[in-house]
Design an enzyme around this catalytic site. Structure first.
Site, PDB file in Angstrom:
ATOM      1  N   ASP A   1       1.225   1.439  -8.830  1.00 13.76           N
ATOM      2  CA  ASP A   1       2.146   0.800  -7.891  1.00 13.76           C
ATOM      3  C   ASP A   1       1.716  -0.661  -7.688  1.00 13.76           C
ATOM      4  O   ASP A   1       0.551  -0.931  -7.393  1.00 13.76           O
ATOM      5  CB  ASP A   1       2.072   1.582  -6.567  1.00 13.76           C
ATOM      6  CG  ASP A   1       3.161   1.203  -5.588  1.00 13.76           C
ATOM      7  OD1 ASP A   1       4.215   0.706  -6.027  1.00 13.76           O
ATOM      8  OD2 ASP A   1       2.965   1.438  -4.381  1.00 13.76           O
TER       9      ASP A   1
ATOM     10  N   ASP B   1       4.168  -6.250 -11.062  1.00 15.97           N
ATOM     11  CA  ASP B   1       4.928  -6.929 -10.009  1.00 15.97           C
ATOM     12  C   ASP B   1       4.698  -8.436 -10.127  1.00 15.97           C
ATOM     13  O   ASP B   1       3.753  -8.984  -9.581  1.00 15.97           O
ATOM     14  CB  ASP B   1       4.471  -6.409  -8.642  1.00 15.97           C
ATOM     15  CG  ASP B   1       5.226  -7.075  -7.501  1.00 15.97           C
ATOM     16  OD1 ASP B   1       6.035  -7.981  -7.773  1.00 15.97           O
ATOM     17  OD2 ASP B   1       4.996  -6.689  -6.347  1.00 15.97           O
TER      18      ASP B   1
ATOM     19  N   SER C   1      10.724   4.029   3.061  1.00 19.32           N
ATOM     20  CA  SER C   1      10.425   5.006   4.119  1.00 19.32           C
ATOM     21  C   SER C   1      11.461   4.902   5.228  1.00 19.32           C
ATOM     22  O   SER C   1      11.958   3.816   5.534  1.00 19.32           O
ATOM     23  CB  SER C   1       9.027   4.750   4.707  1.00 19.32           C
ATOM     24  OG  SER C   1       8.039   5.301   3.867  1.00 19.32           O
TER      25      SER C   1
ATOM     26  N   ASP D   1       5.712   5.624   1.009  1.00 19.83           N
ATOM     27  CA  ASP D   1       4.297   5.691   1.357  1.00 19.83           C
ATOM     28  C   ASP D   1       4.131   5.794   2.880  1.00 19.83           C
ATOM     29  O   ASP D   1       3.481   6.697   3.402  1.00 19.83           O
ATOM     30  CB  ASP D   1       3.578   4.440   0.827  1.00 19.83           C
ATOM     31  CG  ASP D   1       2.071   4.511   0.996  1.00 19.83           C
ATOM     32  OD1 ASP D   1       1.564   5.546   1.466  1.00 19.83           O
ATOM     33  OD2 ASP D   1       1.380   3.531   0.665  1.00 19.83           O
ATOM     34  N   SER D   2       4.785   4.882   3.600  1.00 23.11           N
ATOM     35  CA  SER D   2       4.569   4.804   5.061  1.00 23.11           C
ATOM     36  C   SER D   2       4.895   6.106   5.781  1.00 23.11           C
ATOM     37  O   SER D   2       4.186   6.493   6.720  1.00 23.11           O
ATOM     38  CB  SER D   2       5.396   3.668   5.658  1.00 23.11           C
ATOM     39  OG  SER D   2       4.972   2.439   5.122  1.00 23.11           O
TER      40      SER D   2
ATOM     41  N   GLY E   1       9.854   0.218  -0.551  1.00 23.23           N
ATOM     42  CA  GLY E   1       9.997   0.072   0.897  1.00 23.23           C
ATOM     43  C   GLY E   1      11.040   1.002   1.478  1.00 23.23           C
ATOM     44  O   GLY E   1      11.792   0.635   2.367  1.00 23.23           O
TER      45      GLY E   1
HETATM   46  P1  13P Z   1       7.193   2.167   2.386  1.00 24.29           P
HETATM   47  O1  13P Z   1       6.198   1.273   3.072  1.00 24.29           O
HETATM   48  O2  13P Z   1       8.560   1.954   2.948  1.00 24.29           O
HETATM   49  O3  13P Z   1       6.792   3.579   2.384  1.00 24.29           O
HETATM   50  O4  13P Z   1       7.283   1.675   0.853  1.00 24.29           O
HETATM   51  C1  13P Z   1       6.309   2.091  -0.070  1.00 24.29           C
HETATM   52  C2  13P Z   1       6.400   1.346  -1.359  1.00 24.29           C
HETATM   53  O5  13P Z   1       7.325   0.632  -1.654  1.00 24.29           O
HETATM   54  C3  13P Z   1       5.288   1.542  -2.302  1.00 24.29           C
HETATM   55  O6  13P Z   1       5.414   0.720  -3.421  1.00 24.29           O
HETATM   56  O1  G3H Z   2       3.730  -1.039  -1.353  1.00 21.86           O
HETATM   57  C1  G3H Z   2       2.601  -0.782  -0.934  1.00 21.86           C
HETATM   58  C2  G3H Z   2       2.181   0.633  -0.871  1.00 21.86           C
HETATM   59  O2  G3H Z   2       2.573   1.211   0.349  1.00 21.86           O
HETATM   60  C3  G3H Z   2       0.715   0.743  -1.115  1.00 21.86           C
HETATM   61  O3  G3H Z   2      -0.008   0.227  -0.054  1.00 21.86           O
HETATM   62  O4  G3H Z   2      -1.629  -1.351  -1.148  1.00 21.86           O
HETATM   63  O5  G3H Z   2      -2.039  -0.419   1.165  1.00 21.86           O
HETATM   64  O6  G3H Z   2      -2.237   1.061  -0.833  1.00 21.86           O
HETATM   65  P1  G3H Z   2      -1.579  -0.142  -0.229  1.00 21.86           P
HETATM   66 ZN    ZN Z   3       6.345  -1.156  -3.022  1.00 23.79          ZN
END
Ligand code: 13P
Ligand code: G3H
Ligand code: ZN
Length: 323
Positions: free
Chosen positions: A93, A115, A228, A270-271, A226
């Site tokens: 990621d 990215d 969540s 993720d969030s 993003g």
């Molecule tokens: P959220 O913060 O909305 O969960 O997005 C996660 C994300 O885009 C990880 O690459």
């Molecule tokens: O987009 C970011 C993801 O939520 C990963 O977050 O870099 O804190 O692990 P992190």
């Molecule tokens: Zn992301």
């Protein structure tokens, strides 16, 4: 060099073509620890959903990259043991350098994101193409990004977002050879996605931009970062049990459903996992102050995660029953 196929993993190509045809999206869930990974796998086994296991560079630092590879291998064994066939991709990621992508590919990742969205358009093309040329030698799929999401992008914080310019997408995709494209249509990272005044509701995603992108690159897999929903039940629980999270807001589920039925084939979450876990742990700490066995608070946190991921697969992304 560990090749992902030897670990039983798959790249994202077939997953995305099936998701496109079936009008659903593949969940891409981040993990940093054992409980998150167990919950993702359990939920995807129980809902028979394909899944993308996502690892950020922060996760690699936190959990140790060697251990992470073995955790992914363990997850594949767990799935085999359950007697079902589940397509699983292991994905980097927000990779920000060529070297990081190479390191992940060498350690068994089946998909990487480069990215380059912080760079100029031409530099983004150059960097992304370099990663694609390397990754494709090993049949590893590559996600690129155009446009900038507000919030944290791999330790780079952006105050403002820049929507993806649909005029750029054809050139980017054809010059780089990427397999999927992350675009910016109003989502952002983290739990504070919108600064809402009292009584205001979350603004809708820019589906007009998405539709224009689809017109320019028909049938091409689109990724939503993003995504969540910043589920209020978990934020409320966090606040009820001693936390302090104010003015949080996420992407409403009906908007994600609409996106999943379009050319959006991958949805990053993720969030929501972080919130569910924190909420449950806070509840145990507040209601059972004598508890000190980590299994007694990490266990309930893991159970909450399983339910949340099952809900997303079944009722939001539509990936359930598509393994
Ligand atoms: P959220 O913060 O909305 O969960 O997005 C996660 C994300 O885009 C990880 O690459
Ligand atoms: O987009 C970011 C993801 O939520 C990963 O977050 O870099 O804190 O692990 P992190
Ligand atoms: Zn992301």
């Amino acid at each position: 060099m560990y090749h992902y196929k030897d670990l039983g993993l798959v790249n994202t190509r077939e997953m995305f073509s099936k998701a496109m045809a079936g009008k659903y999206a593949i969940p891409a869930y981040n993990f940093n620890n054992m409980e998150q990974l167990q919950a993702i796998i359990t939920a995807c086994i129980e809902t028979k959903s394909p899944v993308i296991l996502q690892v950020s560079s922060g996760a690699r630092k936190y959990a140790n990259q060697i251990l992470l590879r073995y955790m992914a291998m363990g997850a594949m064994e767990m799935i085999k043991n359950a007697g079902i066939k589940l397509p699983v991709a292991l994905h980097l990621d927000h990779g920000d350098t060529f070297e990081l992508c190479v390191s992940c590919i060498e350690s068994g990742f089946s998909s990487v994101m480069i990215d380059g969205s912080a760079h100029s358009f031409q530099d983004n093309i150059q960097l992304t193409k370099k990663v694609v040329d390397y990754a494709h030698q090993y049949d590893v799929s590559v996600e690129g990004e155009l446009g900038v999401l507000a919030g944290i992008e791999d330790e780079v914080s952006h105050e403002a977002s820049h929507y993806t310019n649909p005029d750029d997408v054809e050139e980017f995709v054809s010059k780089t050879g990427v397999d999927s494209l992350a675009i910016s249509i109003g989502t952002s990272h983290g739990a504070y996605k919108f600064k809402l005044k009292p009584g205001e509701s979350v603004p809708p995603l820019r589906f007009d931009i998405l539709e224009e992108v689809e017109r320019r690159i028909p049938g091409f897999p689109i990724v939503l970062h993003g995504a969540s929903s910043v589920m209020p039940e978990y934020v409320d629980m966090i606040n009820k049990f001693g936390g302090k999270m104010e003015n949080t807001a996420g992407i409403p589920e009906e908007q994600l459903r609409r996106a999943a039925a379009s050319s959006v084939c991958k949805v990053n979450i993720d969030s929501d996992g972080r919130l569910a876990m924190t909420a449950k742990i806070r509840e145990v700490f507040a209601t059972k102050p004598g508890e000190f066995d980590p299994r007694k608070y990490l266990g309930p946190a893991r159970d909450a995660l399983v339910e949340m991921y099952k809900h997303k697969n079944t009722h939001v992304l539509g990936s359930a029953e598509h393994a």
